[in-house]
Design a protein around this motif. Structure first.
Motif, PDB file in Angstrom:
ATOM      1  N   ASN A  40      16.152 -13.371   7.549  1.00 24.76           N
ATOM      2  CA  ASN A  40      17.189 -13.233   8.578  1.00 24.76           C
ATOM      3  C   ASN A  40      17.468 -14.590   9.231  1.00 24.76           C
ATOM      4  OD1 ASN A  40      18.985 -11.471   9.855  1.00 24.76           O
ATOM      5  ND2 ASN A  40      17.666 -11.237  11.635  1.00 24.76           N
ATOM      6  N   GLY A  41      17.355 -15.666   8.457  1.00 26.11           N
ATOM      7  CA  GLY A  41      17.514 -17.027   8.955  1.00 26.11           C
ATOM      8  C   GLY A  41      16.219 -17.793   8.778  1.00 26.11           C
ATOM      9  N   SER A  42      16.282 -19.097   8.781  1.00 22.62           N
ATOM     10  CA  SER A  42      15.111 -19.940   8.550  1.00 22.62           C
ATOM     11  C   SER A  42      13.996 -19.634   9.547  1.00 22.62           C
ATOM     12  CB  SER A  42      15.518 -21.415   8.655  1.00 22.62           C
ATOM     13  OG  SER A  42      14.399 -22.241   8.469  1.00 22.62           O
ATOM     14  N   ASN A  43      12.805 -19.326   9.022  1.00 20.07           N
ATOM     15  CA  ASN A  43      11.628 -19.000   9.833  1.00 20.07           C
ATOM     16  C   ASN A  43      11.891 -17.896  10.859  1.00 20.07           C
ATOM     17  OD1 ASN A  43       9.925 -20.910   8.556  1.00 20.07           O
ATOM     18  ND2 ASN A  43      10.835 -22.527   9.786  1.00 20.07           N
ATOM     19  N   SER A  44      12.678 -16.910  10.471  1.00 17.94           N
ATOM     20  CA  SER A  44      12.958 -15.784  11.365  1.00 17.94           C
ATOM     21  C   SER A  44      11.837 -14.753  11.298  1.00 17.94           C
ATOM     22  CB  SER A  44      14.282 -15.120  10.995  1.00 17.94           C
ATOM     23  OG  SER A  44      14.236 -14.624   9.673  1.00 17.94           O
ATOM     24  N   VAL A  45      11.093 -14.767  10.255  1.00 17.16           N
ATOM     25  CA  VAL A  45       9.931 -13.908  10.028  1.00 17.16           C
ATOM     26  C   VAL A  45      10.323 -12.463   9.727  1.00 17.16           C
ATOM     27  CG1 VAL A  45       7.720 -13.103  10.924  1.00 17.16           C
ATOM     28  CG2 VAL A  45       8.506 -15.358  11.513  1.00 17.16           C
ATOM     29  N   SER A  46       9.522 -11.829   8.893  1.00 15.19           N
ATOM     30  CA  SER A  46       9.688 -10.400   8.641  1.00 15.19           C
ATOM     31  C   SER A  46       8.320  -9.737   8.669  1.00 15.19           C
ATOM     32  CB  SER A  46      10.375 -10.148   7.296  1.00 15.19           C
ATOM     33  OG  SER A  46       9.539 -10.522   6.224  1.00 15.19           O
ATOM     34  N   VAL A  47       8.324  -8.460   9.009  1.00 14.58           N
ATOM     35  CA  VAL A  47       7.107  -7.650   9.027  1.00 14.58           C
ATOM     36  C   VAL A  47       7.357  -6.455   8.119  1.00 14.58           C
ATOM     37  CG1 VAL A  47       5.539  -6.254  10.440  1.00 14.58           C
ATOM     38  CG2 VAL A  47       6.538  -8.363  11.382  1.00 14.58           C
ATOM     39  N   ARG A  48       6.411  -6.196   7.234  1.00 13.26           N
ATOM     40  CA  ARG A  48       6.497  -5.031   6.356  1.00 13.26           C
ATOM     41  C   ARG A  48       5.332  -4.102   6.665  1.00 13.26           C
ATOM     42  NH1 ARG A  48       6.509  -8.096   0.831  1.00 13.26           N
ATOM     43  NH2 ARG A  48       6.480  -6.032  -0.100  1.00 13.26           N
ATOM     44  N   VAL A  49       5.616  -2.806   6.691  1.00 11.16           N
ATOM     45  CA  VAL A  49       4.602  -1.798   6.979  1.00 11.16           C
ATOM     46  C   VAL A  49       4.403  -0.956   5.727  1.00 11.16           C
ATOM     47  CG1 VAL A  49       3.975   0.161   8.455  1.00 11.16           C
ATOM     48  CG2 VAL A  49       5.257  -1.773   9.418  1.00 11.16           C
ATOM     49  N   PHE A  50       3.140  -0.744   5.358  1.00 11.57           N
ATOM     50  CA  PHE A  50       2.796   0.013   4.155  1.00 11.57           C
ATOM     51  C   PHE A  50       1.870   1.165   4.505  1.00 11.57           C
ATOM     52  CE2 PHE A  50       3.684  -4.268   2.758  1.00 11.57           C
ATOM     53  CZ  PHE A  50       4.415  -4.102   1.599  1.00 11.57           C
ATOM     54  N   ARG A  51       2.009   2.242   3.751  1.00 13.81           N
ATOM     55  CA  ARG A  51       1.130   3.416   3.865  1.00 13.81           C
ATOM     56  C   ARG A  51       0.367   3.557   2.554  1.00 13.81           C
ATOM     57  NH1 ARG A  51       1.884   8.307   1.816  1.00 13.81           N
ATOM     58  NH2 ARG A  51       4.103   7.957   1.511  1.00 13.81           N
ATOM     59  N   TYR A  52      -0.925   3.789   2.661  1.00 13.33           N
ATOM     60  CA  TYR A  52      -1.745   3.980   1.465  1.00 13.33           C
ATOM     61  C   TYR A  52      -1.611   5.418   0.992  1.00 13.33           C
ATOM     62  CZ  TYR A  52      -5.702   4.022  -1.695  1.00 13.33           C
ATOM     63  OH  TYR A  52      -6.503   4.140  -2.806  1.00 13.33           O
ATOM     64  N   SER A  53      -1.312   5.579  -0.264  1.00 17.02           N
ATOM     65  CA  SER A  53      -1.151   6.901  -0.851  1.00 17.02           C
ATOM     66  C   SER A  53      -2.178   7.080  -1.952  1.00 17.02           C
ATOM     67  CB  SER A  53       0.257   7.053  -1.441  1.00 17.02           C
ATOM     68  OG  SER A  53       0.366   8.279  -2.117  1.00 17.02           O
ATOM     69  N   SER A  54      -3.009   8.070  -1.805  1.00 19.01           N
ATOM     70  CA  SER A  54      -4.003   8.394  -2.817  1.00 19.01           C
ATOM     71  C   SER A  54      -3.764   9.836  -3.244  1.00 19.01           C
ATOM     72  CB  SER A  54      -5.412   8.239  -2.249  1.00 19.01           C
ATOM     73  OG  SER A  54      -6.368   8.591  -3.219  1.00 19.01           O
ATOM     74  N   ASN A  55      -2.884   9.995  -4.210  1.00 13.15           N
ATOM     75  CA  ASN A  55      -2.528  11.341  -4.677  1.00 13.15           C
ATOM     76  C   ASN A  55      -3.679  11.969  -5.448  1.00 13.15           C
ATOM     77  OD1 ASN A  55       0.044  11.011  -3.648  1.00 13.15           O
ATOM     78  ND2 ASN A  55       0.777  10.060  -5.511  1.00 13.15           N
ATOM     79  N   ARG A  56      -3.952  13.192  -5.144  1.00 12.04           N
ATOM     80  CA  ARG A  56      -4.991  13.940  -5.853  1.00 12.04           C
ATOM     81  C   ARG A  56      -4.461  14.375  -7.219  1.00 12.04           C
ATOM     82  NH1 ARG A  56      -9.116  12.551  -2.933  1.00 12.04           N
ATOM     83  NH2 ARG A  56      -9.067  13.263  -0.793  1.00 12.04           N
ATOM     84  N   ARG A  57      -5.329  14.371  -8.200  1.00 10.29           N
ATOM     85  CA  ARG A  57      -4.936  14.797  -9.549  1.00 10.29           C
ATOM     86  C   ARG A  57      -5.061  16.312  -9.695  1.00 10.29           C
ATOM     87  NH1 ARG A  57      -7.965  10.602 -10.593  1.00 10.29           N
ATOM     88  NH2 ARG A  57      -7.146   8.861 -11.756  1.00 10.29           N
ATOM     89  N   THR A  58      -4.229  16.843 -10.566  1.00  7.92           N
ATOM     90  CA  THR A  58      -4.382  18.250 -10.940  1.00  7.92           C
ATOM     91  C   THR A  58      -5.564  18.342 -11.901  1.00  7.92           C
ATOM     92  OG1 THR A  58      -2.974  18.062 -12.879  1.00  7.92           O
ATOM     93  CG2 THR A  58      -1.882  18.606 -10.779  1.00  7.92           C
ATOM     94  N   MET A  59      -6.003  19.530 -12.181  1.00  7.38           N
ATOM     95  CA  MET A  59      -7.107  19.731 -13.140  1.00  7.38           C
ATOM     96  C   MET A  59      -6.741  19.152 -14.506  1.00  7.38           C
ATOM     97  SD  MET A  59      -9.774  21.301 -11.829  1.00  7.38           S
ATOM     98  CE  MET A  59     -10.568  22.522 -12.848  1.00  7.38           C
ATOM     99  N   GLN A  60      -5.492  19.368 -14.941  1.00  6.75           N
ATOM    100  CA  GLN A  60      -5.051  18.858 -16.233  1.00  6.75           C
ATOM    101  C   GLN A  60      -5.063  17.336 -16.257  1.00  6.75           C
ATOM    102  OE1 GLN A  60      -1.273  20.889 -16.441  1.00  6.75           O
ATOM    103  NE2 GLN A  60      -2.048  22.343 -17.960  1.00  6.75           N
ATOM    104  N   GLU A  61      -4.610  16.710 -15.157  1.00  5.39           N
ATOM    105  CA  GLU A  61      -4.604  15.250 -15.088  1.00  5.39           C
ATOM    106  C   GLU A  61      -6.022  14.690 -15.103  1.00  5.39           C
ATOM    107  OE1 GLU A  61      -0.587  14.166 -12.603  1.00  5.39           O
ATOM    108  OE2 GLU A  61      -2.298  14.959 -11.488  1.00  5.39           O
ATOM    109  N   THR A  62      -6.936  15.386 -14.414  1.00  4.93           N
ATOM    110  CA  THR A  62      -8.332  14.948 -14.397  1.00  4.93           C
ATOM    111  C   THR A  62      -8.916  15.001 -15.802  1.00  4.93           C
ATOM    112  OG1 THR A  62      -8.596  15.734 -12.135  1.00  4.93           O
ATOM    113  CG2 THR A  62     -10.610  15.396 -13.411  1.00  4.93           C
ATOM    114  N   GLN A  63      -8.667  16.084 -16.521  1.00  5.45           N
ATOM    115  CA  GLN A  63      -9.163  16.216 -17.896  1.00  5.45           C
ATOM    116  C   GLN A  63      -8.532  15.153 -18.801  1.00  5.45           C
ATOM    117  OE1 GLN A  63     -11.658  18.220 -18.893  1.00  5.45           O
ATOM    118  NE2 GLN A  63     -11.546  17.104 -20.823  1.00  5.45           N
ATOM    119  N   ALA A  64      -7.230  14.909 -18.641  1.00  3.01           N
ATOM    120  CA  ALA A  64      -6.548  13.900 -19.457  1.00  3.01           C
ATOM    121  C   ALA A  64      -7.159  12.527 -19.213  1.00  3.01           C
ATOM    122  CB  ALA A  64      -5.051  13.892 -19.148  1.00  3.01           C
ATOM    123  N   LYS A  65      -7.502  12.207 -17.958  1.00  6.12           N
ATOM    124  CA  LYS A  65      -8.098  10.908 -17.652  1.00  6.12           C
ATOM    125  C   LYS A  65      -9.463  10.784 -18.310  1.00  6.12           C
ATOM    126  CE  LYS A  65      -9.286   7.609 -14.083  1.00  6.12           C
ATOM    127  NZ  LYS A  65      -9.015   6.455 -14.869  1.00  6.12           N
TER     128      LYS A  65
END
Length: 131
Positions: A40-65
């Motif tokens: 947003n201009g020279s040295n205007s700075v930006s802040v980014r916010v992140f959320r951690y997502s840890s999706n649980r696997r289904t039984m089929q996905e667990t077996q496939a892994k």
């Protein structure tokens, strides 16, 4: 120690992404500042916010892994909404930042260089409709 999700990188080379950061009480939300961002201009700075997502696997996905070790975990950092941007060139918005325990309120300050005729300021943002 075990790394959570993938490594996060700045949007531009030299933007100093990660120079300042703050994490929610449970570690699932992180706010990361880039003081040399020119979004947003020279040295205007930006802040980014992140959320951690840890999706649980289904039984089929667990077996496939179990049968195929090349299947990757579904753990990742997902950006929450758009970047929070400094007001103008040279504001150094994000000189300091803090996120509350729940991860839905973010305070960001500036550190304007002396002699620019600008005042430092603080802005507080609320992430509405967030779980």
């Amino acid at each position: 120690w075990t790394q959570l999700g993938a490594t996060m990188y700045g949007e531009q080379a030299g933007d100093e992404f990660g120079f300042m950061l703050s994490m929610s009480g449970d570690g699932s939300i992180v706010a990361i500042g880039a003081p040399s961002s020119d979004e947003n201009g020279s040295n205007s700075v930006s802040v980014r916010v992140f959320r951690y997502s840890s999706n649980r696997r289904t039984m089929q996905e667990t077996q496939a892994k179990r049968n195929d070790q090349s299947i990757q975990d579904k753990e990742e950092w997902i950006q929450v909404r758009q970047n929070v941007l400094g007001g103008a060139s040279g504001d150094y918005f994000g000189g300091s930042l803090s996120i509350n325990k729940k991860g839905n309120t973010l305070a960001v300050s500036t550190w304007v260089k002396i002699g620019t005729g600008k005042n430092d300021y603080v802005q507080v943002f609320n992430l509405e409709n967030y779980e």
